[in-house]
Design a protein around this motif. Structure first.
Motif, PDB file in Angstrom:
ATOM      1  N   TRP A 105      50.162  -5.803  47.640  1.00 18.01           N
ATOM      2  CA  TRP A 105      49.532  -4.689  46.940  1.00 18.01           C
ATOM      3  C   TRP A 105      49.461  -4.967  45.445  1.00 18.01           C
ATOM      4  O   TRP A 105      50.255  -5.738  44.903  1.00 18.01           O
ATOM      5  CB  TRP A 105      50.332  -3.401  47.162  1.00 18.01           C
ATOM      6  N   ILE A 106      48.501  -4.317  44.798  1.00 19.87           N
ATOM      7  CA  ILE A 106      48.420  -4.277  43.347  1.00 19.87           C
ATOM      8  C   ILE A 106      48.428  -2.809  42.946  1.00 19.87           C
ATOM      9  O   ILE A 106      47.678  -2.005  43.500  1.00 19.87           O
ATOM     10  CB  ILE A 106      47.158  -4.976  42.813  1.00 19.87           C
ATOM     11  N   ALA A 107      49.283  -2.465  41.996  1.00 17.06           N
ATOM     12  CA  ALA A 107      49.386  -1.084  41.520  1.00 17.06           C
ATOM     13  C   ALA A 107      48.928  -1.022  40.069  1.00 17.06           C
ATOM     14  O   ALA A 107      49.243  -1.904  39.264  1.00 17.06           O
ATOM     15  CB  ALA A 107      50.821  -0.589  41.648  1.00 17.06           C
ATOM     16  N   THR A 108      48.162   0.017  39.730  1.00 15.39           N
ATOM     17  CA  THR A 108      47.684   0.215  38.361  1.00 15.39           C
ATOM     18  C   THR A 108      47.967   1.650  37.937  1.00 15.39           C
ATOM     19  O   THR A 108      48.346   2.498  38.743  1.00 15.39           O
ATOM     20  CB  THR A 108      46.169  -0.050  38.261  1.00 15.39           C
ATOM     21  N   ARG A 109      47.739   1.936  36.646  1.00 21.34           N
ATOM     22  CA  ARG A 109      47.860   3.306  36.163  1.00 21.34           C
ATOM     23  C   ARG A 109      46.864   3.507  35.023  1.00 21.34           C
ATOM     24  O   ARG A 109      46.434   2.558  34.371  1.00 21.34           O
ATOM     25  CB  ARG A 109      49.276   3.581  35.665  1.00 21.34           C
ATOM     26  N   TYR A 134      46.814  -9.844  36.904  1.00 26.01           N
ATOM     27  CA  TYR A 134      46.751 -10.407  35.552  1.00 26.01           C
ATOM     28  C   TYR A 134      45.780  -9.650  34.648  1.00 26.01           C
ATOM     29  O   TYR A 134      45.160 -10.225  33.759  1.00 26.01           O
ATOM     30  CB  TYR A 134      46.375 -11.894  35.585  1.00 26.01           C
ATOM     31  N   GLY A 135      45.608  -8.363  34.904  1.00 25.59           N
ATOM     32  CA  GLY A 135      44.732  -7.549  34.075  1.00 25.59           C
ATOM     33  C   GLY A 135      43.255  -7.738  34.354  1.00 25.59           C
ATOM     34  O   GLY A 135      42.420  -7.184  33.636  1.00 25.59           O
ATOM     35  N   THR A 136      42.911  -8.490  35.390  1.00 26.08           N
ATOM     36  CA  THR A 136      41.505  -8.728  35.718  1.00 26.08           C
ATOM     37  C   THR A 136      41.064  -7.835  36.868  1.00 26.08           C
ATOM     38  O   THR A 136      41.868  -7.349  37.659  1.00 26.08           O
ATOM     39  CB  THR A 136      41.247 -10.193  36.096  1.00 26.08           C
ATOM     40  N   VAL A 137      39.742  -7.655  36.944  1.00 26.81           N
ATOM     41  CA  VAL A 137      39.146  -6.810  37.968  1.00 26.81           C
ATOM     42  C   VAL A 137      37.935  -7.532  38.542  1.00 26.81           C
ATOM     43  O   VAL A 137      37.152  -8.141  37.804  1.00 26.81           O
ATOM     44  CB  VAL A 137      38.700  -5.453  37.368  1.00 26.81           C
ATOM     45  N   GLU A 138      37.788  -7.481  39.847  1.00 23.11           N
ATOM     46  CA  GLU A 138      36.579  -7.986  40.494  1.00 23.11           C
ATOM     47  C   GLU A 138      35.498  -6.912  40.395  1.00 23.11           C
ATOM     48  O   GLU A 138      35.685  -5.789  40.848  1.00 23.11           O
ATOM     49  CB  GLU A 138      36.854  -8.329  41.961  1.00 23.11           C
ATOM     50  N   TRP A 139      34.371  -7.265  39.803  1.00 23.27           N
ATOM     51  CA  TRP A 139      33.260  -6.325  39.592  1.00 23.27           C
ATOM     52  C   TRP A 139      32.143  -6.709  40.549  1.00 23.27           C
ATOM     53  O   TRP A 139      31.510  -7.746  40.408  1.00 23.27           O
ATOM     54  CB  TRP A 139      32.789  -6.396  38.149  1.00 23.27           C
ATOM     55  N   LEU A 163      35.372  -7.186  26.266  1.00 25.31           N
ATOM     56  CA  LEU A 163      35.370  -7.455  27.705  1.00 25.31           C
ATOM     57  C   LEU A 163      35.475  -8.955  27.932  1.00 25.31           C
ATOM     58  O   LEU A 163      34.505  -9.697  27.770  1.00 25.31           O
ATOM     59  CB  LEU A 163      34.082  -6.912  28.344  1.00 25.31           C
ATOM     60  N   GLU A 164      36.663  -9.400  28.310  1.00 27.39           N
ATOM     61  CA  GLU A 164      36.864 -10.816  28.598  1.00 27.39           C
ATOM     62  C   GLU A 164      36.325 -11.144  29.984  1.00 27.39           C
ATOM     63  O   GLU A 164      36.586 -10.419  30.955  1.00 27.39           O
ATOM     64  CB  GLU A 164      38.346 -11.160  28.521  1.00 27.39           C
ATOM     65  N   VAL A 165      35.574 -12.230  30.073  1.00 26.85           N
ATOM     66  CA  VAL A 165      35.062 -12.716  31.354  1.00 26.85           C
ATOM     67  C   VAL A 165      35.607 -14.119  31.564  1.00 26.85           C
ATOM     68  O   VAL A 165      35.144 -15.066  30.911  1.00 26.85           O
ATOM     69  CB  VAL A 165      33.518 -12.725  31.394  1.00 26.85           C
ATOM     70  N   PRO A 166      36.600 -14.288  32.431  1.00 27.55           N
ATOM     71  CA  PRO A 166      37.142 -15.627  32.661  1.00 27.55           C
ATOM     72  C   PRO A 166      36.053 -16.585  33.140  1.00 27.55           C
ATOM     73  O   PRO A 166      35.224 -16.227  33.978  1.00 27.55           O
ATOM     74  CB  PRO A 166      38.204 -15.408  33.747  1.00 27.55           C
ATOM     75  N   ILE A 186      31.910 -10.796  39.808  1.00 31.61           N
ATOM     76  CA  ILE A 186      32.523 -11.584  38.745  1.00 31.61           C
ATOM     77  C   ILE A 186      33.862 -10.957  38.400  1.00 31.61           C
ATOM     78  O   ILE A 186      34.118  -9.794  38.693  1.00 31.61           O
ATOM     79  CB  ILE A 186      31.632 -11.663  37.487  1.00 31.61           C
ATOM     80  N   ALA A 187      34.712 -11.746  37.755  1.00 26.61           N
ATOM     81  CA  ALA A 187      35.987 -11.233  37.266  1.00 26.61           C
ATOM     82  C   ALA A 187      35.823 -10.821  35.809  1.00 26.61           C
ATOM     83  O   ALA A 187      35.204 -11.537  35.014  1.00 26.61           O
ATOM     84  CB  ALA A 187      37.069 -12.294  37.399  1.00 26.61           C
ATOM     85  N   VAL A 188      36.356  -9.662  35.467  1.00 23.68           N
ATOM     86  CA  VAL A 188      36.335  -9.188  34.082  1.00 23.68           C
ATOM     87  C   VAL A 188      37.712  -8.648  33.737  1.00 23.68           C
ATOM     88  O   VAL A 188      38.494  -8.270  34.608  1.00 23.68           O
ATOM     89  CB  VAL A 188      35.275  -8.087  33.860  1.00 23.68           C
ATOM     90  N   ALA A 189      38.001  -8.627  32.432  1.00 24.74           N
ATOM     91  CA  ALA A 189      39.283  -8.108  31.959  1.00 24.74           C
ATOM     92  C   ALA A 189      39.058  -7.354  30.655  1.00 24.74           C
ATOM     93  O   ALA A 189      38.928  -7.977  29.600  1.00 24.74           O
ATOM     94  CB  ALA A 189      40.282  -9.243  31.749  1.00 24.74           C
ATOM     95  N   PRO A 190      38.971  -6.024  30.711  1.00 24.35           N
ATOM     96  CA  PRO A 190      38.850  -5.263  29.459  1.00 24.35           C
ATOM     97  C   PRO A 190      40.156  -5.343  28.684  1.00 24.35           C
ATOM     98  O   PRO A 190      41.180  -4.858  29.148  1.00 24.35           O
ATOM     99  CB  PRO A 190      38.556  -3.839  29.939  1.00 24.35           C
ATOM    100  N   ARG A 191      40.119  -5.952  27.502  1.00 27.21           N
ATOM    101  CA  ARG A 191      41.334  -6.117  26.698  1.00 27.21           C
ATOM    102  C   ARG A 191      41.546  -4.967  25.730  1.00 27.21           C
ATOM    103  O   ARG A 191      42.649  -4.786  25.208  1.00 27.21           O
ATOM    104  CB  ARG A 191      41.270  -7.443  25.949  1.00 27.21           C
TER     105      ARG A 191
END
Length: 225
Positions: A105-109, A134-139, A163-166, A186-191
């Motif tokens: 599982w992955i838990a967020t808040r 790791y703070g990333t999200v599949e969009w 918006l970081e895009v690995p 794509i994977a994105v990570a809003p910093r």
């Protein structure tokens, strides 16, 4: 010549488009200062530099299909022992949103935007965003793309600094198999908190020939001296 074909899987999707540099607008602005201002000038125009233009127009721009406000994702990966319930474990780690990824599982808040963009398919409602860790999200973007066999697709970031895009390199076999209702992702990570509007460019997709991944550095030639 290699061909790439985009298909709109979902009615809300925005298929990638090539980015074109507006040379005329840039030149018009330069001439305006030259003709009507005493001091203001544009001495050198980027649009007059072919390498810069080619770099700007390389590939296709991936655009946001929705208007929203993203916030950073603080996530925790965890497993659930058989003798414990899911909610008690979530309470222990102080997270309210729970996402099953494989066997764990992955838990967020504080990430309500992850749940706010479910879209309808023939099989029911599906999530546009899935935490990856790791703070990333599949969009999931709602379109598919077909590229020639043996080629690769390169995904790089767009102009939104928050918006970081690995960087990702995906083989044709995987790219061409992304035909589910969610389409290409794509994977994105809003910093940092960031507001994005529908149609804003978020990343870029570039087609890579297999030679670009297999190229080797030639040994330096011996000097005649």
């Amino acid at each position: 010549m290699a061909e790439v074909a985009f298909t709109q899987v979902q009615p809300w999707a925005l298929v990638p488009q090539p980015h074109r540099v507006d040379r005329k607008a840039a030149r018009d602005e330069r001439d305006l200062y030259q003709d009507h201002f005493r001091y203001k000038r544009i001495t050198r125009l980027p649009v007059e530099c072919p390498p810069w233009v080619l770099g700007q127009e390389l590939g296709w721009m991936i655009r946001s299909p929705v208007t929203m406000r993203m916030t950073p994702v603080e996530d925790i990966d965890f497993s659930m022992p058989e003798e414990e319930g899911l909610r008690p474990v979530a309470s222990k780690i102080g997270r309210s949103e729970l996402w099953r990824r494989g066997t764990d599982w992955i838990a967020t808040r504080d990430t309500d935007w992850l749940r706010f963009h479910d879209f309808q398919t023939s099989a029911g409602w599906e999530s546009m965003f899935l935490p990856n860790g790791y703070g990333t999200v599949e969009w999931r973007l709602g379109w598919s793309v077909r590229v020639p066999d043996r080629y690769f697709v390169l995904v790089i970031g767009g102009p939104i600094a928050e918006l970081e895009v690995p960087v990702g390199v995906i083989p044709a076999k995987t790219v061409n198999a992304m035909t589910s209702p969610g389409g290409f992702s794509i994977a994105v990570a809003p910093r940092h908190p960031v507001s994005i509007r529908r149609g804003d460019p978020i990343a870029r997709l570039v087609l890579l020939h297999p030679d670009s991944l297999q190229a080797a550095v030639a040994a330096p030639e011996a000097s005649d001296a």
